[in-house]
Design an enzyme around this catalytic site. Structure first.
Site, short mmCIF file in Angstrom:
data_model
loop_
_atom_site.label_atom_id
_atom_site.label_comp_id
_atom_site.label_asym_id
_atom_site.label_seq_id
_atom_site.Cartn_x
_atom_site.Cartn_y
_atom_site.Cartn_z
N GLU A 31 0.88 -1.17 0.00
CA GLU A 31 0.00 0.00 0.00
C GLU A 31 0.92 1.22 0.00
OE1 GLU A 31 -3.66 2.06 2.46
OE2 GLU A 31 -1.81 1.55 3.49
N ARG A 33 1.48 4.83 0.39
CA ARG A 33 0.86 6.02 0.96
C ARG A 33 1.48 7.25 0.31
NH1 ARG A 33 -1.86 6.00 5.89
NH2 ARG A 33 -1.94 8.23 5.47
N ARG A 58 -4.23 9.80 1.04
CA ARG A 58 -5.19 10.08 2.09
C ARG A 58 -5.20 11.57 2.46
NH1 ARG A 58 -8.13 6.31 2.11
NH2 ARG A 58 -6.87 4.69 3.04
N HIS A 118 -12.76 5.65 7.67
CA HIS A 118 -12.06 5.54 8.95
C HIS A 118 -12.84 6.29 10.02
CE1 HIS A 118 -9.01 4.76 5.91
NE2 HIS A 118 -8.30 4.12 6.83
N LYS A 144 -13.70 -1.02 2.60
CA LYS A 144 -12.78 -1.01 3.75
C LYS A 144 -13.34 -0.13 4.86
CE LYS A 144 -8.20 0.57 5.22
NZ LYS A 144 -6.97 1.30 4.84
N ARG A 185 -6.93 -7.41 13.73
CA ARG A 185 -6.09 -7.48 12.52
C ARG A 185 -5.65 -8.91 12.25
NH1 ARG A 185 -4.45 -2.34 10.95
NH2 ARG A 185 -4.95 -0.69 12.46
N THR A 206 1.40 3.07 10.10
CA THR A 206 0.62 4.15 9.51
C THR A 206 -0.77 4.27 10.14
OG1 THR A 206 -0.16 2.67 7.75
CG2 THR A 206 1.81 3.98 7.29
N GLN A 210 -1.17 -1.26 14.56
CA GLN A 210 -0.65 -2.16 13.54
C GLN A 210 0.47 -3.04 14.07
OE1 GLN A 210 0.54 0.39 10.27
NE2 GLN A 210 -1.34 -0.01 9.14
#
Length: 224
Positions: A31, A33, A58, A118, A144, A185, A206, A210
């Site tokens: 991914e 960013r 984003r 989000h 998502k 996760r 990020t 995580q």
């Protein structure tokens, strides 16, 4: 490059495409960013890795670092790169109609579309999350949703929403941010989540909660 979401995919979240060699063999995709990269267009143009890319740019109002000016144009340009297999655009941007050029470019290029949202303050009700995933899934190939868990019950609500949306035929990627939701996760793929995100190095997260790439890969493998 081709990247399907018919099964779980592990994405190495990064602003530095130079980590591709480290991620190769563990991550199914990177991914990228763009909003966190110093020179995203130049970085992408120089990419010659073997791992497919998911590009994200984003905005600040969704937890990123990109200004609105030129943000979506940069995504449209990125889609033209042969390594870009998927693009992530915010559900709010889609709802406003501003994402139409990105969606059109993705469809024309055969690029998968992730429609994301989000919630950084709390976890909505299960019904509200299912509704959001359903709306996002009507446009995107993957819906998502990342929420902030304040207590264990929030994680249960997210997992229930994941299972319900999956049962309805929607490909979803779900996770609960924060310490009470960190384990989602690992186990959300059991309930149908198609994408997990992790930095290559533990210090390069990020999003809150995580795991690093190697750890998440091992944990998901252990429970699957």
């Amino acid at each position: 490059m081709e990247l399907g979401f018919d099964s779980f995919r592990l994405a190495a979240a990064t602003a530095d495409l130079g980590v591709e060699r480290q991620a190769r063999g563990t991550a199914d995709c990177l991914e990228f960013r763009m909003d966190l990269a110093e020179a995203p267009a130049e970085t992408l143009a120089a990419y010659e890795g073997a791992t497919p890319l998911v590009v994200t740019n984003r905005p600040t109002w969704e937890g990123g670092d990109a200004a609105d000016a030129g943000r979506l144009d940069a995504l449209v340009d990125a889609i033209a790169h042969p390594a870009v297999a998927a693009v992530d655009v915010e559900q709010a941007t889609v709802a406003a109609g501003d994402a139409d050029p990105v969606i059109e470019a993705a469809r024309a290029a055969g690029c998968r579309l992730i429609v994301s949202a989000h919630e950084f303050e709390a976890t909505p009700t299960t019904a509200a999350m299912v509704e959001r995933l359903t709306t996002a899934g009507a446009v995107g190939d993957v819906a998502k949703l990342a929420v902030m868990a304040r207590e264990p019950a929030d994680s249960l609500a997210l997992l229930a929403a994941t299972q319900q949306a999956t049962a309805a035929g929607i490909d979803v990627a779900t996770m609960a941010m924060g310490e009470p939701g960190r384990h989602t996760r690992v186990i959300a793929p059991i309930y149908g989540s198609r994408i997990g995100y992790a930095p290559v190095a533990p210090g390069d997260a990020t999003a809150p909660g995580q795991y690093d790439l190697e750890t998440l890969s091992a944990l998901v493998g252990a429970v699957s």
